[in-house]
Design a protein around this motif. Structure first.
Motif, mmCIF file in Angstrom:
data_model
loop_
_atom_site.group_PDB
_atom_site.id
_atom_site.type_symbol
_atom_site.label_atom_id
_atom_site.label_comp_id
_atom_site.label_asym_id
_atom_site.label_seq_id
_atom_site.Cartn_x
_atom_site.Cartn_y
_atom_site.Cartn_z
ATOM 1 N N ALA A 173 37.524 42.379 47.853
ATOM 2 C CA ALA A 173 38.010 41.072 47.303
ATOM 3 C C ALA A 173 37.716 40.756 45.845
ATOM 4 O O ALA A 173 38.387 40.512 45.221
ATOM 5 N N ALA A 174 36.310 40.891 45.509
ATOM 6 C CA ALA A 174 35.941 40.659 44.276
ATOM 7 C C ALA A 174 36.713 41.757 43.406
ATOM 8 O O ALA A 174 37.031 41.346 42.131
ATOM 9 N N ARG B 248 39.550 42.949 43.617
ATOM 10 C CA ARG B 248 41.026 42.319 43.382
ATOM 11 C C ARG B 248 41.310 41.377 42.468
ATOM 12 O O ARG B 248 42.538 41.170 42.060
ATOM 13 N N ARG B 249 40.354 40.647 42.443
ATOM 14 C CA ARG B 249 40.527 39.295 41.379
ATOM 15 C C ARG B 249 40.842 39.517 40.009
ATOM 16 O O ARG B 249 40.456 40.381 39.410
ATOM 17 N N SER B 250 41.976 38.752 39.475
ATOM 18 C CA SER B 250 42.230 38.767 38.071
ATOM 19 C C SER B 250 41.147 38.055 37.529
ATOM 20 O O SER B 250 40.340 37.207 38.329
ATOM 21 N N ASP B 251 41.032 38.135 36.100
ATOM 22 C CA ASP B 251 40.032 37.555 35.487
ATOM 23 C C ASP B 251 40.669 36.387 34.459
ATOM 24 O O ASP B 251 41.755 36.905 33.967
ATOM 25 N N ASP C 95 36.171 34.639 31.588
ATOM 26 C CA ASP C 95 35.253 35.231 32.622
ATOM 27 C C ASP C 95 34.497 36.190 31.817
ATOM 28 O O ASP C 95 34.591 36.581 30.763
ATOM 29 N N SER D 227 33.097 42.002 40.487
ATOM 30 C CA SER D 227 33.976 41.121 40.075
ATOM 31 C C SER D 227 34.032 41.449 38.514
ATOM 32 O O SER D 227 33.106 42.150 37.897
ATOM 33 N N HIS D 228 35.202 40.883 37.699
ATOM 34 C CA HIS D 228 35.233 41.277 36.444
ATOM 35 C C HIS D 228 35.743 42.683 35.901
ATOM 36 O O HIS D 228 35.483 42.880 34.880
ATOM 37 N N THR E 5 44.809 40.995 34.347
ATOM 38 C CA THR E 5 45.050 41.687 35.630
ATOM 39 C C THR E 5 45.218 42.839 35.159
ATOM 40 O O THR E 5 45.868 43.643 34.247
ATOM 41 N N ARG F 259 45.584 45.355 42.474
ATOM 42 C CA ARG F 259 44.978 44.947 43.925
ATOM 43 C C ARG F 259 45.836 45.578 45.107
ATOM 44 O O ARG F 259 45.300 45.617 46.229
#
Lengths: 214, 500
Positions: free
Chosen positions: B245-246, B248-251, B255, B264-265, B324, B338
């Motif tokens: 999940a982390a 796949r996230r856009s920033d 950030d 993340s990031h 992204t 993602r």
């Protein structure tokens, strides 16, 4: 404080259940030593050795140890001839092993069917059968007859099945084989067996080996 | 770089002494304590920044929900030991920057940190969750002795010379006791001493009993530069737990630009790396080319894993201020990263980490998860590339960085360099005289550097490797339950197996 590594060579994986018995004997006789057991698993070798000499040589190569135990089912032969067979195989195998890696001694294990030694604790049997609070009657034979039993393996098998309380499909899925291993693992005190001749003999031989190692 | 870790009394690490090189792979069955070694590293890292109690809370507990700090201590029967000790030998970077932006220079750079924590259920200790410092020490390993402490293969001239520096004659942090008469009774309180570095400042003496955190965790660049750098080094010891999940996230534009422990990031980290390359573009290479190279190298890595990868880019959404990560295949159409699988995303995160020049110690559990067996080699190569190259001098292209992984995978065990492998197992260990418990052991292969010379560690019995080398025994045991013809029993499949 010292450390002792031992390796057990046996015919089949069910004999692995002998490992906790041997560990117990060593720990009880030498409480301040650190005991490291290993069962020689030769099944995964590309060409698993069949011949006893070869198996001993490979076992020592793959599981270096101070003490080597060799277990063979003595079903059709006399104890004396089994011991002679093991000692001869060990002598031949030693030629393939470097002097400094040769285990100090070999103890030939004279037991007929080690399952007899696992029939001592009712509670443990129930736990191993995954039915610890079961109340069905399971009758363990008296200790003094254990080594005279005709088929202790079958007896243990049947007792575990009874203790499990399972039937039909669930009984089909019950793994008796691994339950037997669990019995061996769970027994904390093998001292009731000291009244039996074969067990006593094993302990004597072991104590002799330990004395000469010191 | 952590080169040696000795632990006693921490969870299943009853008495453990592990030496690390740039890349270490720990193989072992479930429950033997591989993760506890990672926990020990994390605990030490947390102690470099937090109070004792907060650091303890960050470490995994034995399946208990409420943090019971007592459970961090080795158990024997119903009881637990009262002391745990850690001793870490480490090569620290020559320069570090503290929280106030001040630079600190480490002299020397090969250090030894020792920490002994005790448990006591009384007064002050309980306020700290029962933990108290019994000993703390930061000292150094002289350059002349360094070689015997660095057994892993490396170039003495290029690599070792570039990381070892400085000289000193006294410890940085030490422990002492003094006899005192208080209220008519003789006491021997323990003090932790901070020794001044350089000419300014005095030695400081602190009552150990009152310390809610380690002395090291308070070091700053002005007063104790070497200790401060040791602290930064320990803060860089991280357990990477990359979560899908982390990943796949856009920033958002604001950030952080560093990959976090959970992954993340990732987009901003890659974007930042590309911008850094632009700024650092050499004269004969234009900025745009330098930036394009960064993305192309990531795409190249990814192509080793997935056949259909051509390009990687960061898509800027100026309206929503989002970054992204996007990937394009042979057909040229870009789609967001993602949509990639978990395993691929983890690989991507590692590739971006490899491109950065930050140092540190990265711990990673089971990197083989989500990776096809035939692609394990690119994964292992990437992990080894993240670690410092010990044949070259350390620098921006070769950061002082190391990787420790643990694994269950037979393929990983077969393919890692033999001198990097440690086999974890349980064995009887001594807690105290006559008291034995099952503890974790980490044994190297026969004939590798940890077994040789002065280090002379015991090697793993070769038989224990077999579960990894031949996980599937061809001969079924006469006692095993028959389940019908398995894939491996088929004659046509047997013919395909590697001949031996």
């Amino acid at each position: 404080m010292r450390e002792l590594r031992f390796t057990l060579v046996s015919d089949g994986s069910s004999d692995k259940a002998l490992l906790p018995v041997l560990s117990w004997l060593l720990e009880t006789n030498r409480p301040d030593w650190l005991i490291h057991p290993d069962w020689a698993d030769l099944r995964r070798l590309p060409r698993p050795p069949r011949d006893l000499t070869e198996r001993i040589a490979r076992a020592v190569e793959l599981y270096p140890c101070d003490l080597l135990f060799v277990h063979r089912d003595a079903e059709n032969q006399s104890r004396a001839s089994r011991v002679a067979e093991i000692e001869s195989a060990y002598a031949h195998a030693s030629e393939q092993i470097d002097a400094e890696r040769r285990p100090a001694l070999v103890c030939a294990v004279p037991v007929r069917m080690l399952e007899a030694w696992l029939l001592i604790e009712e509670g443990t049997l129930r736990w191993a059968a995954e039915n610890p609070k079961g109340r069905m009657a399971i009758e363990l034979p008296a200790v003094r007859v254990l080594e005279d039993m005709a088929d202790p393996k079958l007896r243990l098998h049947n007792l575990l099945v009874t203790a499990s309380g399972l039937s039909g499909r669930r009984l089909k899925r019950f793994n008796v084989h691994s339950a037997i291993h669990r019995v061996a693992d769970r027994i904390e005190d093998y001292s009731p067996l000291r009244s039996l001749p074969a067990f006593r003999e094993l302990e004597q031989e072991l104590m002799g080996c330990l004395a000469s190692l010191e | 770089m952590l080169t040696r870790l000795r632990v006693k009394g921490f969870k299943s690490l009853v008495d453990v002494d592990v030496r690390f090189g740039p890349f270490t792979c720990i193989a072992g069955a479930n429950g033997v304590g591989k993760s506890n070694l990672f926990d020990a590293i994390r605990f030490l890292s947390a102690l470099a920044d937090n109070t004792l109690i907060d650091a303890a809370k960050q470490v995994r507990y034995e399946g208990e929900r409420s943090p019971d700090i007592r459970s961090l201590f080795t158990r024997y029967g119903e009881r637990r030991v009262n002391e745990m000790s850690f001793e870490a030998e480490m090569i620290v970077p020559k320069i570090g920057v503290d929280r106030l932006g001040q630079t600190a220079e480490a002299k020397p750079t090969f250090l030894r940190y020792r920490l002994v924590l005790g448990y006591r259920e009384d007064g002050i200790s309980l306020l700290q969750g029962g933990l108290r410092i019994l000993e703390e020490e930061l000292t150094y390993i002289p350059k002349g002795e360094a070689a015997e402490h660095l057994g892993f293969p490396h170039s003495a001239k290029a690599w070792r010379e570039s990381v070892l520096e400085g000289r000193r004659t006294s410890p940085f942090i030490s422990t002492s006791t003094e006899a005192k008469i208080e209220n008519g009774m003789e006491e021997r309180p323990t003090y932790i001493n901070i020794h001044q570095e350089g000419t300014g400042g005095n030695n400081r003496k602190l009552l150990a009993e009152r310390l809610p955190r380690t002395v090291l965790s308070e070091s700053n660049a002005a007063e104790s530069p070497t200790a401060a750098v040791a602290r930064f080094e320990m803060l860089s010891w991280r357990l990477l737990q990359l979560e899908p999940a982390a990943l796949r996230r856009s920033d958002h534009f604001t950030d952080p630009s560093q990959i976090d422990l959970d992954g993340s990031h990732l987009p901003h980290a890659l974007f930042h790396r590309a911008q850094e390359a632009r700024a650092a573009a050499l004269e004969d290479e234009d900025a745009a080319a330098a930036e394009a190279r960064v993305y192309a190298e990531i795409a190249g890595r990814l192509a080793e894993l997935l056949t259909d990868v051509r390009e990687v880019r960061i898509e800027r959404d100026d309206r929503r201020e989002l970054l992204t990560l996007e990937v394009a295949g042979r057909d040229g159409a870009f789609h967001p990263a993602r949509s990639l699988s978990d395993g691929t995303l983890r690989f991507l995160a590692l590739a971006v980490l490899e491109a950065s020049s930050e140092g540190g110690l990265l711990c990673l559990e089971e990197p083989e998860n989500g990776i096809h067996p035939a692609r394990i080699e690119p994964m292992l190569r990437l992990l080894q590339d993240i670690a410092t190259d010990t044949e070259e001098a350390v620098g921006p292209d070769n950061p002082l960085r190391q990787v420790v992984i643990n694994t269950h995978s037979p393929s990983v065990v077969k393919l890692v360099p033999d001198h990097c492998l440690l086999v974890a197992d349980r064995e009887r260990q001594m807690v105290s005289e006559g008291l034995h418990v099952a503890g974790s052991s980490f044994l190297p292969l026969e004939g590798t550097w940890r077994v040789k010379g002065k280090l002379s560690q015991r090697s793993v019995p070769k038989g224990r490797l077999m579960a990894y080398l031949n996980p599937v025994p061809l001969e079924s045991d006469r006692n095993a339950k028959t389940v019908g013809r398995r894939v491996i029993d088929r004659e046509d499949v047997r013919q395909l197996l590697l001949p031996l």
